[in-house]
Design a protein around this motif. Structure first.
Motif, mmCIF file in Angstrom:
data_model
loop_
_atom_site.group_PDB
_atom_site.id
_atom_site.type_symbol
_atom_site.label_atom_id
_atom_site.label_comp_id
_atom_site.label_asym_id
_atom_site.label_seq_id
_atom_site.Cartn_x
_atom_site.Cartn_y
_atom_site.Cartn_z
ATOM 1 N N VAL A 1 50.565 36.841 49.205
ATOM 2 C CA VAL A 1 49.151 36.540 48.991
ATOM 3 C C VAL A 1 48.877 35.892 47.632
ATOM 4 O O VAL A 1 47.779 35.396 47.401
ATOM 5 C CB VAL A 1 48.256 37.790 49.154
ATOM 6 C CG1 VAL A 1 48.430 38.396 50.540
ATOM 7 C CG2 VAL A 1 48.524 38.809 48.076
ATOM 8 N N ILE A 2 49.845 35.877 46.751
ATOM 9 C CA ILE A 2 49.616 35.344 45.406
ATOM 10 C C ILE A 2 49.118 33.908 45.447
ATOM 11 O O ILE A 2 48.196 33.545 44.716
ATOM 12 C CB ILE A 2 50.884 35.469 44.541
ATOM 13 C CG1 ILE A 2 51.181 36.951 44.276
ATOM 14 C CG2 ILE A 2 50.738 34.694 43.239
ATOM 15 C CD1 ILE A 2 52.512 37.210 43.610
ATOM 16 N N ALA A 3 49.669 33.094 46.307
ATOM 17 C CA ALA A 3 49.264 31.688 46.385
ATOM 18 C C ALA A 3 47.794 31.540 46.797
ATOM 19 O O ALA A 3 47.179 30.514 46.511
ATOM 20 C CB ALA A 3 50.156 30.937 47.365
ATOM 21 N N LYS A 4 47.220 32.555 47.425
ATOM 22 C CA LYS A 4 45.836 32.487 47.873
ATOM 23 C C LYS A 4 44.852 33.104 46.878
ATOM 24 O O LYS A 4 43.648 33.012 47.065
ATOM 25 C CB LYS A 4 45.697 33.207 49.216
ATOM 26 C CG LYS A 4 46.529 32.590 50.321
ATOM 27 C CD LYS A 4 46.418 33.412 51.582
ATOM 28 C CE LYS A 4 47.388 32.907 52.630
ATOM 29 N NZ LYS A 4 47.409 33.764 53.809
ATOM 30 N N LEU A 5 45.355 33.741 45.826
ATOM 31 C CA LEU A 5 44.487 34.412 44.872
ATOM 32 C C LEU A 5 43.837 33.414 43.921
ATOM 33 O O LEU A 5 44.467 32.466 43.483
ATOM 34 C CB LEU A 5 45.292 35.427 44.050
ATOM 35 C CG LEU A 5 45.836 36.621 44.805
ATOM 36 C CD1 LEU A 5 46.704 37.475 43.878
ATOM 37 C CD2 LEU A 5 44.714 37.455 45.386
ATOM 38 N N PRO A 6 42.570 33.674 43.563
ATOM 39 C CA PRO A 6 41.898 32.804 42.582
ATOM 40 C C PRO A 6 42.279 33.228 41.158
ATOM 41 O O PRO A 6 41.481 33.796 40.432
ATOM 42 C CB PRO A 6 40.421 33.047 42.873
ATOM 43 C CG PRO A 6 40.377 34.461 43.377
ATOM 44 C CD PRO A 6 41.670 34.657 44.131
ATOM 45 N N LEU A 7 43.522 32.980 40.789
ATOM 46 C CA LEU A 7 44.014 33.389 39.472
ATOM 47 C C LEU A 7 43.396 32.518 38.391
ATOM 48 O O LEU A 7 43.166 31.331 38.577
ATOM 49 C CB LEU A 7 45.537 33.287 39.425
ATOM 50 C CG LEU A 7 46.289 34.170 40.412
ATOM 51 C CD1 LEU A 7 47.782 33.913 40.313
ATOM 52 C CD2 LEU A 7 45.998 35.633 40.139
ATOM 53 N N SER A 8 43.153 33.137 37.236
ATOM 54 C CA SER A 8 42.633 32.388 36.097
ATOM 55 C C SER A 8 43.659 32.421 34.976
ATOM 56 O O SER A 8 44.657 33.150 35.031
ATOM 57 C CB SER A 8 41.318 32.976 35.640
ATOM 58 O OG SER A 8 41.533 34.238 35.018
ATOM 59 N N ASP A 9 43.385 31.672 33.930
ATOM 60 C CA ASP A 9 44.258 31.668 32.755
ATOM 61 C C ASP A 9 43.935 32.819 31.821
ATOM 62 O O ASP A 9 44.592 33.003 30.808
ATOM 63 C CB ASP A 9 44.113 30.345 32.000
ATOM 64 C CG ASP A 9 44.611 29.169 32.820
ATOM 65 O OD1 ASP A 9 45.457 29.380 33.710
ATOM 66 O OD2 ASP A 9 44.143 28.038 32.572
ATOM 67 N N GLN A 10 42.885 33.596 32.128
ATOM 68 C CA GLN A 10 42.452 34.673 31.262
ATOM 69 C C GLN A 10 43.296 35.919 31.507
ATOM 70 O O GLN A 10 43.622 36.247 32.650
ATOM 71 C CB GLN A 10 40.972 35.001 31.533
ATOM 72 C CG GLN A 10 40.051 33.818 31.331
ATOM 73 C CD GLN A 10 40.104 33.285 29.910
ATOM 74 O OE1 GLN A 10 40.090 34.037 28.959
ATOM 75 N NE2 GLN A 10 40.212 31.969 29.776
#
Length: 116
Positions: A104-113
């Motif tokens: 699921v990591i590729a689908k997460l809205p990850l930020s640089d924060q």
């Protein structure tokens, strides 16, 4: 992909209407290959809190789940439940047998924060 109809019900008034609903729901599931996976019962809570009853019904796919819910047979008995309980009901797709959490990591809205 298997789709699950999930109900988290509260304040179920177990009277004649709920009994009738329970007697009739299986016949509404059969044409859509729906089957109960979880149907209430006590939960062993190991984190957080829990109240209510959990119901999980498996269907072969989302189209079957939606067709069951929208079917005239189910719509006829639905008021027997909704008039005697409150809760949330939703559909959710399952995952494949080879699914891993990291998928699921590729689908997460990850930020640089940074977190925290």
């Amino acid at each position: 992909m298997t789709t699950y109809a999930i109900g988290h019900l509260h304040d179920v008034n177990v009277g004649p209407d709920i009994v009738e609903y329970l007697r009739r729901i299986d016949e509404t599931l059969a044409p859509f290959e729906g089957r109960f996976i979880i149907h209430g019962g006590p939960a062993t809570v190991v984190e957080g809190s829990w109240s209510g009853d959990l119901i999980v019904i498996a269907f072969p796919d989302g189209d079957s789940a939606r067709a069951w819910y929208d079917s005239p047979a189910y719509r006829r008995i639905l008021p027997l439940r909704t008039g005697n309980s409150r809760g949330d009901v939703f559909f959710i797709d399952g995952v494949s047998a080879d699914h891993r959490a990291a998928d699921v990591i590729a689908k997460l809205p990850l930020s640089d924060q940074p977190l925290g």
